[in-house]
Scaffold this motif. Structure first.
Motif, PDB file in Angstrom:
ATOM      1  N   LYS A   1      87.589  20.998  86.656  1.00 48.68           N
ATOM      2  CA  LYS A   1      86.630  21.443  85.646  1.00 48.68           C
ATOM      3  C   LYS A   1      85.483  20.445  85.472  1.00 48.68           C
ATOM      4  CE  LYS A   1      88.974  24.955  83.305  1.00 48.68           C
ATOM      5  NZ  LYS A   1      89.719  25.399  84.469  1.00 48.68           N
ATOM      6  N   ASN A   2      85.044  19.852  86.565  1.00 53.87           N
ATOM      7  CA  ASN A   2      83.938  18.895  86.528  1.00 53.87           C
ATOM      8  C   ASN A   2      82.620  19.601  86.859  1.00 53.87           C
ATOM      9  OD1 ASN A   2      82.615  16.527  86.292  1.00 53.87           O
ATOM     10  ND2 ASN A   2      83.366  15.618  88.174  1.00 53.87           N
ATOM     11  N   VAL A   3      82.516  20.861  86.473  1.00 51.57           N
ATOM     12  CA  VAL A   3      81.335  21.655  86.798  1.00 51.57           C
ATOM     13  C   VAL A   3      80.504  21.849  85.533  1.00 51.57           C
ATOM     14  CG1 VAL A   3      80.508  23.812  87.764  1.00 51.57           C
ATOM     15  CG2 VAL A   3      82.643  22.834  88.560  1.00 51.57           C
ATOM     16  N   ILE A   4      79.190  21.750  85.664  1.00 50.34           N
ATOM     17  CA  ILE A   4      78.308  21.969  84.518  1.00 50.34           C
ATOM     18  C   ILE A   4      78.302  23.453  84.180  1.00 50.34           C
ATOM     19  CG2 ILE A   4      75.953  21.816  83.689  1.00 50.34           C
ATOM     20  CD1 ILE A   4      75.532  19.497  85.564  1.00 50.34           C
ATOM     21  N   GLU A   5      78.655  23.763  82.927  1.00 52.83           N
ATOM     22  CA  GLU A   5      78.662  25.150  82.484  1.00 52.83           C
ATOM     23  C   GLU A   5      77.254  25.547  82.028  1.00 52.83           C
ATOM     24  OE1 GLU A   5      81.207  27.133  82.716  1.00 52.83           O
ATOM     25  OE2 GLU A   5      82.478  25.531  83.500  1.00 52.83           O
ATOM     26  N   PRO A   6      76.928  26.852  82.094  1.00 54.82           N
ATOM     27  CA  PRO A   6      75.573  27.271  81.692  1.00 54.82           C
ATOM     28  C   PRO A   6      75.220  26.935  80.248  1.00 54.82           C
ATOM     29  CG  PRO A   6      76.623  29.000  82.929  1.00 54.82           C
ATOM     30  CD  PRO A   6      77.661  27.940  82.734  1.00 54.82           C
ATOM     31  N   GLU A   7      76.221  26.858  79.352  1.00 56.56           N
ATOM     32  CA  GLU A   7      75.858  26.593  77.952  1.00 56.56           C
ATOM     33  C   GLU A   7      75.936  25.111  77.605  1.00 56.56           C
ATOM     34  OE1 GLU A   7      80.049  28.113  78.336  1.00 56.56           O
ATOM     35  OE2 GLU A   7      78.037  28.847  78.784  1.00 56.56           O
ATOM     36  N   ALA A   8      76.212  24.255  78.603  1.00 56.67           N
ATOM     37  CA  ALA A   8      76.374  22.833  78.308  1.00 56.67           C
ATOM     38  C   ALA A   8      75.016  22.176  78.087  1.00 56.67           C
ATOM     39  CB  ALA A   8      77.083  22.148  79.470  1.00 56.67           C
ATOM     40  N   ALA A   9      75.010  21.132  77.215  1.00 55.04           N
ATOM     41  CA  ALA A   9      73.798  20.331  77.020  1.00 55.04           C
ATOM     42  C   ALA A   9      73.933  19.062  77.843  1.00 55.04           C
ATOM     43  CB  ALA A   9      73.624  20.006  75.546  1.00 55.04           C
ATOM     44  N   THR A  10      73.135  18.959  78.911  1.00 51.94           N
ATOM     45  CA  THR A  10      73.342  17.855  79.852  1.00 51.94           C
ATOM     46  C   THR A  10      72.465  16.652  79.553  1.00 51.94           C
ATOM     47  OG1 THR A  10      71.714  18.859  81.298  1.00 51.94           O
ATOM     48  CG2 THR A  10      74.008  19.372  81.725  1.00 51.94           C
ATOM     49  N   THR A  11      71.445  16.828  78.726  1.00 56.24           N
ATOM     50  CA  THR A  11      70.470  15.752  78.547  1.00 56.24           C
ATOM     51  C   THR A  11      71.114  14.498  77.957  1.00 56.24           C
ATOM     52  OG1 THR A  11      68.905  17.505  78.090  1.00 56.24           O
ATOM     53  CG2 THR A  11      68.166  15.295  77.698  1.00 56.24           C
ATOM     54  N   GLU A  12      72.018  14.715  77.004  1.00 56.36           N
ATOM     55  CA  GLU A  12      72.670  13.573  76.368  1.00 56.36           C
ATOM     56  C   GLU A  12      73.465  12.762  77.381  1.00 56.36           C
ATOM     57  OE1 GLU A  12      75.107  14.882  73.216  1.00 56.36           O
ATOM     58  OE2 GLU A  12      75.891  12.875  72.801  1.00 56.36           O
ATOM     59  N   ASN A  13      74.189  13.493  78.240  1.00 56.09           N
ATOM     60  CA  ASN A  13      74.993  12.809  79.256  1.00 56.09           C
ATOM     61  C   ASN A  13      74.097  12.038  80.226  1.00 56.09           C
ATOM     62  OD1 ASN A  13      77.293  12.078  80.519  1.00 56.09           O
ATOM     63  ND2 ASN A  13      77.436  13.925  81.778  1.00 56.09           N
ATOM     64  N   ILE A  14      72.940  12.620  80.559  1.00 53.50           N
ATOM     65  CA  ILE A  14      72.011  11.931  81.453  1.00 53.50           C
ATOM     66  C   ILE A  14      71.532  10.637  80.824  1.00 53.50           C
ATOM     67  CG2 ILE A  14      69.674  12.058  82.416  1.00 53.50           C
ATOM     68  CD1 ILE A  14      70.157  14.900  83.116  1.00 53.50           C
ATOM     69  N   GLY A  15      71.206  10.698  79.518  1.00 54.80           N
ATOM     70  CA  GLY A  15      70.750   9.492  78.841  1.00 54.80           C
ATOM     71  C   GLY A  15      71.810   8.411  78.830  1.00 54.80           C
ATOM     72  N   VAL A  16      73.063   8.798  78.543  1.00 51.18           N
ATOM     73  CA  VAL A  16      74.141   7.810  78.516  1.00 51.18           C
ATOM     74  C   VAL A  16      74.337   7.210  79.896  1.00 51.18           C
ATOM     75  CG1 VAL A  16      76.615   7.540  78.217  1.00 51.18           C
ATOM     76  CG2 VAL A  16      75.304   8.829  76.550  1.00 51.18           C
ATOM     77  N   ASN A  17      74.320   8.073  80.935  1.00 53.07           N
ATOM     78  CA  ASN A  17      74.513   7.561  82.290  1.00 53.07           C
ATOM     79  C   ASN A  17      73.377   6.638  82.712  1.00 53.07           C
ATOM     80  OD1 ASN A  17      76.947   8.425  83.331  1.00 53.07           O
ATOM     81  ND2 ASN A  17      76.171  10.503  83.619  1.00 53.07           N
ATOM     82  N   LEU A  18      72.165   6.977  82.292  1.00 54.22           N
ATOM     83  CA  LEU A  18      71.001   6.184  82.690  1.00 54.22           C
ATOM     84  C   LEU A  18      71.102   4.780  82.126  1.00 54.22           C
ATOM     85  CD1 LEU A  18      68.620   7.004  84.368  1.00 54.22           C
ATOM     86  CD2 LEU A  18      67.364   7.531  82.320  1.00 54.22           C
TER      87      LEU A  18
END
Lengths: 101, 182
Positions: free
Chosen positions: B133-150
């Protein structure tokens, strides 16, 4: 859902259009646009595969870095093109064939 | 066919058609303005690949930055640049461009062949990530995760890119300044 193969096919076609522009154009700015097309095709692949990496965001992150690097490349390349135009009065890479001053 | 698929085919058709126009036209201004459309369609494709932040970055940096830079470059350099392009010798198109077309088409055939051989949807790590289940779902908010990873895992490349942008800024300013009168 859209399969990965579809994304790969679109990006392969974009890459080949960019390759054609780089090889055939007689204008440095259009060659630059061809390079941008190829970079965008690569970005599309990175983003499409990045969907399967939710935790690390590897694909999207590298697409972001590639976009930023493309911006830096374009700025320097345009400055070089303007300088070449000032010196040779042409931006056709075929006709710029002198190394000395 | 679902709506998402229809949108995907529409977007990829727009992207490919405008890219072909960019490559085929002789007029530089038209080719730059059609390149706008290619980039917007590519941003749409990024959204369909569930990467909204990358799509916004694409619009802000490519459309707002790079293309405006290209437009400025040949508008500031005066009419001569455009004239140089206009006076290109008009030959029979397909003869002089034949090697380039041949190269591009052959490369496309190789790529398509390889894409169908790879069968990307059933690669090992992809089926593994679907299972975990490591797949991005259509309703997921990815921006926050990108910021944390960055700010954690990708901090070193982030800083390296910032230094490189600084270097490119100084380099471009140095290259395009006026020569001192001798």
């Amino acid at each position: 859902m859209i399969s990965l193969t579809d994304f790969l096919l679109v990006s392969a076609a974009l890459f080949c259009i960019g390759l054609y522009m780089i090889v055939s154009k007689h204008n440095a700015i259009q060659i630059l646009i061809g390079i941008e097309l190829m970079l965008n095709a690569a970005n599309l692949n990175l983003v499409a595969f990045g969907k399967y990496d939710k935790l690390n965001n590897g694909g999207q992150m590298f697409a972001l870095f590639a976009i930023v690097l493309a911006a830096a490349t374009t700025a320097v390349a345009l400055a070089i093109i303007l300088n070449v135009y000032k010196k040779y009065k042409t931006i056709d890479p075929d006709r710029i064939d002198k190394l000395r001053d | 066919m679902s709506l998402v698929q229809a949108l995907f085919y529409l977007m990829s058709f727009i992207a490919l058609a405008s890219a072909v126009f960019v490559a085929a036209t002789k007029n530089l201004v038209r080719s730059v303005f059609m390149f706008f459309i290619t980039l917007f369609a590519l941003a749409g494709l990024y959204v369909l690949a569930l990467a909204d932040f990358v799509a916004i970055t694409q619009i802000v940096i490519y459309v707002g930055g790079i293309l405006v830079l290209i437009l400025f470059a040949f508008m500031l350099s005066g009419k001569e640049t455009l004239n140089v392009i206009a006076q290109q010798r008009r030959q029979f198109i397909s003869l002089s461009k034949l090697p380039a077309i041949l190269l591009a088409v052959l490369f496309l055939i190789v790529l398509i062949n390889m894409i169908f051989k790879v069968d990307a949807d059933h690669l090992g790590w992809i089926s593994q990530s679907i299972q975990t289940k490591n797949v991005i779902e259509p309703e997921a908010a990815t921006t926050e995760n990108i910021g944390v990873n960055l700010m954690t895992g990708y901090l070193l490349p982030f800083e390296a890119v910032s230094i490189l942008l600084m270097v490119a800024l100084v380099g471009a300013a140095h290259l395009s300044r006026k020569e001192a009168q001798q």
